[in-house]
Design an enzyme around this catalytic site. Structure first.
Site, short mmCIF file in Angstrom:
data_model
loop_
_atom_site.label_atom_id
_atom_site.label_comp_id
_atom_site.label_asym_id
_atom_site.label_seq_id
_atom_site.Cartn_x
_atom_site.Cartn_y
_atom_site.Cartn_z
N ARG A 53 0.80 -1.22 0.00
CA ARG A 53 0.00 0.00 0.00
C ARG A 53 0.83 1.27 0.00
NH1 ARG A 53 -3.01 -3.66 1.77
NH2 ARG A 53 -1.12 -4.24 2.87
N THR A 54 1.83 1.33 0.88
CA THR A 54 2.52 2.60 1.04
C THR A 54 3.24 2.98 -0.26
OG1 THR A 54 2.73 2.14 3.37
CG2 THR A 54 4.09 3.90 2.52
N LYS A 82 25.51 -3.43 -1.73
CA LYS A 82 26.98 -3.33 -1.88
C LYS A 82 27.59 -2.55 -0.72
CE LYS A 82 26.61 -2.80 -6.90
NZ LYS A 82 26.83 -1.81 -7.95
N ARG A 103 11.40 4.01 3.02
CA ARG A 103 11.07 3.05 4.08
C ARG A 103 12.34 2.25 4.38
NH1 ARG A 103 5.97 -0.91 4.34
NH2 ARG A 103 5.12 1.08 5.01
N HIS A 131 5.47 6.13 11.37
CA HIS A 131 4.93 5.95 10.01
C HIS A 131 3.93 7.08 9.76
CE1 HIS A 131 3.57 4.26 6.36
NE2 HIS A 131 3.33 3.01 6.73
C1 NCD Z 1 2.02 -0.84 8.19
C2 NCD Z 1 3.52 -0.67 8.28
O1 NCD Z 1 4.23 -0.87 7.29
O2 NCD Z 1 3.95 -0.31 9.36
N1 NCD Z 1 1.61 -1.11 6.86
C3 NCD Z 1 1.29 -0.04 6.08
O3 NCD Z 1 2.12 0.76 5.74
N2 NCD Z 1 0.01 0.11 5.75
C4 NCD Z 1 1.46 -1.81 9.14
C5 NCD Z 1 2.03 -3.20 9.15
O4 NCD Z 1 2.91 -3.54 8.35
O5 NCD Z 1 1.56 -3.98 9.97
#
Ligand code: NCD
Length: 309
Positions: A53-54, A82, A103, A131
């Protein structure tokens, strides 16, 4: 324009946050109006950890605004394999893109990147820490469902220790008036002390419980379910012992308030049974849809793009 990053929801003032959510709401109602505001702009998605999703909602957001995207979706497919540092990577990416979403499994990695970046960096999840863009999504969802935040009772259930979305959401909501929290987790997965300390400092009432039952659900406006964060456990046996600690199924939901909405950042594993999906209180797929609009609004905000007349 001053270079701005987003590491935690607190990097935006309450007024900026409200303005961003309102912009997201306007984008949802008339997306065509915003279809070219980022023509010629490029987003880099630097994902050192899995995501559906993100990453895809960031990419969809930039494409919806008329911009383009590039990036990588795992550490193995980047020069991190690397041994390149995030500081060097972002210096280079600053020459290829106008804004970046990162991320990383290590807490603070996007912050380090932001210190070496010439372009805005957005924390798209750093280890078990924060997040903020999931929080924007959660806030837009709560605002649409409940009309605002003041006075709400919010239950958060599951892995409150490693669940970064929980930490960011509590921080963001703590700035509104009259909220209360019910923190429901196994003893080993309670919210970190820095999150609790901040609630205490602000005088925000919270209760901790290990049970998800009629008593703990009573009075909740929102129940925010989370999965146990398998990838953050040192020991697989601990994960196996805790992974099915909470399962919200129809039977349990029958004991919940009629106006309590269920949110989940997704992905779901076992903590919400699929037979709950049809319940009018299940709002997690709607929540995922809002992710694109808030990220469109965030990209516009950090790039200083004016809203079309
Ligand atoms: C969350 C995350 O990555 O922290 N997912 C997301 O971005 N919707 C929650 C999760 O992974 O449980």
């Amino acid at each position: 324009m001053v270079l701005r990053h987003l590491m935690s929801p607190l990097d935006l003032t309450v007024e900026e946050m409200d303005a961003l959510l309102s912009l997201a709401g306007r984008i949802e109602k008339d997306p065509k109006k915003y279809a070219h505001v980022c023509d010629g702009k490029r987003l880099a998605t630097l994902f050192y950890e899995p995501s559906t999703r993100t990453r895809l909602s960031f990419e969809a957001a930039m494409l919806n605004l008329g911009g383009t995207v590039l990036g990588f979706s795992s550490a193995d497919s980047s020069s991190a394999a690397k041994g390149e540092s995030v500081a060097d990577t972002i210096r280079v990416i600053s020459c290829y893109a106008d804004i970046a979403a990162m991320r990383h499994p290590k807490e603070g990695a996007p912050l380090v990147a932001s210190m070496h970046s010439l372009i805005p960096v957005i924390n798209a999840g750093d280890g078990g820490h924060q997040h903020p863009t999931q929080t924007l999504t959660d806030l837009l969802t709560i605002r649409e469902l409940k009309g605002g935040f003041d006075g709400l009772t919010i239950g958060l259930c599951g892995d409150l220790k490693f669940g970064r979305t929980v930490h960011s959401l509590i921080e963001a909501l703590s700035r509104y008036d009259g909220l209360r929290f019910k923190l429901i987790s196994p003893a080993e997965l309670k919210v970190p002390s820095y999150v609790k300390a901040s609630l205490k400092t602000k005088g925000i009432p919270y209760e901790q419980s290990e049970r998800l039952d009629a008593d703990t659900m009573a009075g909740l406006d929102i129940l925010y379910m989370t999965r146990v964060q398998k990838e953050r456990f040192f020991n697989e046996d601990d994960y196996i012992r805790m992974k099915d600690f909470y399962v919200l199924d129809r039977e349990k939901l029958a004991m919940a308030p009629k106006d309590m909405y269920i949110l989940h950042p997704l992905p779901r594993v076992n903590e919400i049974s699929v037979d709950v999906d049809d319940d009018p209180r299940a709002a997690y797929f709607r929540q995922a849809r809002y992710g694109v609009y808030v990220r469109m609004a965030l990209i516009m905000t950090l790039l200083g793009i004016e809203e079309p007349a």
